[in-house]
Design a protein around this motif. Structure first.
Motif, PDB file in Angstrom:
ATOM      1  N   GLN A   1      -6.432  -1.884  -8.832  1.00  9.63           N
ATOM      2  CA  GLN A   1      -5.545  -0.807  -8.385  1.00  9.63           C
ATOM      3  C   GLN A   1      -5.754  -0.428  -6.921  1.00  9.63           C
ATOM      4  OE1 GLN A   1      -4.706   1.685 -12.517  1.00  9.63           O
ATOM      5  NE2 GLN A   1      -6.212   2.496 -11.114  1.00  9.63           N
ATOM      6  N   ASN A   2      -7.006  -0.425  -6.471  1.00 12.66           N
ATOM      7  CA  ASN A   2      -7.290   0.088  -5.137  1.00 12.66           C
ATOM      8  C   ASN A   2      -7.321  -0.964  -4.041  1.00 12.66           C
ATOM      9  OD1 ASN A   2      -7.957   3.135  -5.464  1.00 12.66           O
ATOM     10  ND2 ASN A   2      -8.934   2.123  -7.179  1.00 12.66           N
ATOM     11  N   HIS A   3      -7.683  -2.195  -4.392  1.00  8.66           N
ATOM     12  CA  HIS A   3      -7.791  -3.222  -3.356  1.00  8.66           C
ATOM     13  C   HIS A   3      -6.757  -4.349  -3.497  1.00  8.66           C
ATOM     14  CE1 HIS A   3     -11.164  -0.977  -2.110  1.00  8.66           C
ATOM     15  NE2 HIS A   3     -11.994  -1.399  -3.034  1.00  8.66           N
TER      16      HIS A   3
ATOM     17  N   GLU B   1      -9.848   2.059   3.101  1.00 10.52           N
ATOM     18  CA  GLU B   1     -10.913   1.806   2.118  1.00 10.52           C
ATOM     19  C   GLU B   1     -10.945   0.332   1.725  1.00 10.52           C
ATOM     20  OE1 GLU B   1     -10.297   4.663  -1.004  1.00 10.52           O
ATOM     21  OE2 GLU B   1     -11.019   6.322   0.235  1.00 10.52           O
ATOM     22  N   SER B   2      -9.769  -0.273   1.600  1.00 15.53           N
ATOM     23  CA  SER B   2      -9.704  -1.701   1.268  1.00 15.53           C
ATOM     24  C   SER B   2     -10.280  -2.562   2.396  1.00 15.53           C
ATOM     25  CB  SER B   2      -8.257  -2.149   1.027  1.00 15.53           C
ATOM     26  OG  SER B   2      -7.863  -1.824  -0.277  1.00 15.53           O
TER      27      SER B   2
ATOM     28  N   MET C   1      -5.987   4.643   1.638  1.00 13.89           N
ATOM     29  CA  MET C   1      -6.196   3.564   0.682  1.00 13.89           C
ATOM     30  C   MET C   1      -6.453   2.223   1.394  1.00 13.89           C
ATOM     31  SD  MET C   1      -3.487   2.200  -2.141  1.00 13.89           S
ATOM     32  CE  MET C   1      -4.031   1.480  -3.684  1.00 13.89           C
TER      33      MET C   1
ATOM     34  N   ARG D   1       1.374   4.221  -3.062  1.00  6.46           N
ATOM     35  CA  ARG D   1       1.163   5.657  -2.806  1.00  6.46           C
ATOM     36  C   ARG D   1       2.503   6.374  -2.588  1.00  6.46           C
ATOM     37  NH1 ARG D   1      -2.519   4.892  -5.206  1.00  6.46           N
ATOM     38  NH2 ARG D   1      -4.753   5.027  -4.714  1.00  6.46           N
TER      39      ARG D   1
ATOM     40  N   TYR E   1     -10.403  -0.566 -11.204  1.00  7.62           N
ATOM     41  CA  TYR E   1     -10.570   0.053  -9.885  1.00  7.62           C
ATOM     42  C   TYR E   1     -10.248  -0.957  -8.774  1.00  7.62           C
ATOM     43  CZ  TYR E   1     -12.486   2.428  -5.852  1.00  7.62           C
ATOM     44  OH  TYR E   1     -12.612   3.008  -4.606  1.00  7.62           O
TER      45      TYR E   1
ATOM     46  N   TYR F   1       0.831  -1.208   0.000  1.00  6.78           N
ATOM     47  CA  TYR F   1       0.000   0.000   0.000  1.00  6.78           C
ATOM     48  C   TYR F   1       0.868   1.262   0.000  1.00  6.78           C
ATOM     49  CZ  TYR F   1      -4.437  -2.450   0.388  1.00  6.78           C
ATOM     50  OH  TYR F   1      -5.538  -3.225   0.102  1.00  6.78           O
TER      51      TYR F   1
ATOM     52  N   PRO G   1      -3.279  -3.505  -4.542  1.00  3.43           N
ATOM     53  CA  PRO G   1      -2.158  -2.701  -5.021  1.00  3.43           C
ATOM     54  C   PRO G   1      -0.858  -3.502  -5.073  1.00  3.43           C
ATOM     55  CG  PRO G   1      -2.653  -2.153  -2.735  1.00  3.43           C
ATOM     56  CD  PRO G   1      -3.745  -3.065  -3.206  1.00  3.43           C
TER      57      PRO G   1
END
Length: 293
Positions: free
Chosen positions: A175-177, A69-70, A66, A56, A172, A52, A179
């Motif tokens: 990339q977001n959950h 949110e995951s 991030m 970032r 999405y 993570y 990474p």
């Protein structure tokens, strides 16, 4: 000679400094998130926090946002609880499956064949994808964090292509959950018509993911060399320029997935959870079906 040695030492020192800085960032992120329990605690290993942070650019605040949110997504979507029998129908054509070989770095390989799309439910397609992402991670060798994607465009056309929304949602989630789980994605021999689709889709990719997407063409020397640097051609299917035969046997793959479901249940501690439920101490969560392997 001494200049060469000094250069080497400088590089080594730099590596050590980076490692120390990264370790301190992991500690910082851990402190920022605060105490965790249950599956969130199990999910947030040091390796996970590093991914993570890497995604970032080692900015702790952004990585924290991030990751939170995951964790929220995982607590509602429960990706580790999806079982093969829930998504097996999606896999009947072999449009997405885990390959029986790894790349030269020991990474799990997912094969995608979008020309074999067989369903229309976006929700079920996402569930199938998430199941196979979790499965790919479950089958990574120790010390390896990433997977490779091989995308075969045989039979692909704009009429059979997934809607832009599906492509966007896929990107999405990845990339977001998940990474830094994707090492590289090879888009093998896409037809010219794919360029129109790609022009839209590429805007959903962040810079890091964009760098990992490689267009490869069988008659292009650089493409062939790139594929050979990642794969042993004896393992690589002919569809991707190798020498192996690509076979997808849905029945055999299903058996493998059922075994992996049992392995996943052990990893996430479902065995004890099932025990608790059978003892009449069921919590708010619904226990998954026991898996017979």
């Amino acid at each position: 000679m001494s200049i060469f040695r000094r250069k080497n030492n400088t590089h080594h020192d730099q590596q050590e400094n980076d490692e120390l800085r990264h370790e301190s960032k992991v500690k910082e992120l851990k402190a920022a998130i605060g105490p965790l329990s249950g599956r969130s605690l199990q999910y947030c290993t040091d390796a996970c926090l590093k991914r993570y942070l890497e995604a970032r650019n080692w900015n702790v605040d952004k990585a924290k946002k991030m990751l939170e949110e995951s964790l929220k997504w995982r607590s509602t979507y429960k990706p580790e609880e999806i079982r093969w029998n829930e998504v097996a129908y999606e896999g009947e054509t072999g449009k997405l499956f885990r390959a029986g070989f790894h790349d030269r770095h020991g990474r799990t390989v997912l094969i995608l064949r979008p020309g074999l799309q067989n369903t229309t439910s976006l929700e079920n397609q996402m569930k199938h994808l998430v199941y196979l992402l979790e499965n790919a991670i479950l089958n990574l060798p120790d010390g390896q964090e990433q997977m490779a994607w091989l995308i075969d465009f045989t039979g692909w056309s704009l009429s059979t292509s997934v809607p832009i929304k599906t492509a966007r949602d896929t990107i999405y989630i990845l990339q977001n959950h998940y990474p830094e789980r994707l090492a590289i994605a090879f888009l093998y021999n896409p037809p010219r018509i794919f360029e129109a689709f790609w022009k839209v889709v590429k805007y959903f990719l962040d810079a890091k993911t964009f760098q990992k997407v490689k267009f490869v063409y069988p008659k292009n020397k650089d493409s062939v060399e790139l594929m050979q640097s990642y794969f042993d051609e004896e393992n690589l299917p002919t569809e991707f320029g190798g020498k192996a035969t690509l076979r997808y046997d849905h029945e055999e793959f299903s058996k493998l997935m059922v075994q992996d479901d049992a392995k996943s249940a052990r990893v996430w501690g479902f065995d004890s959870k099932l025990q608790r439920v059978s003892n009449g101490h069921s919590g708010a969560e619904v226990a998954p079906e026991p898996v017979c392997s």
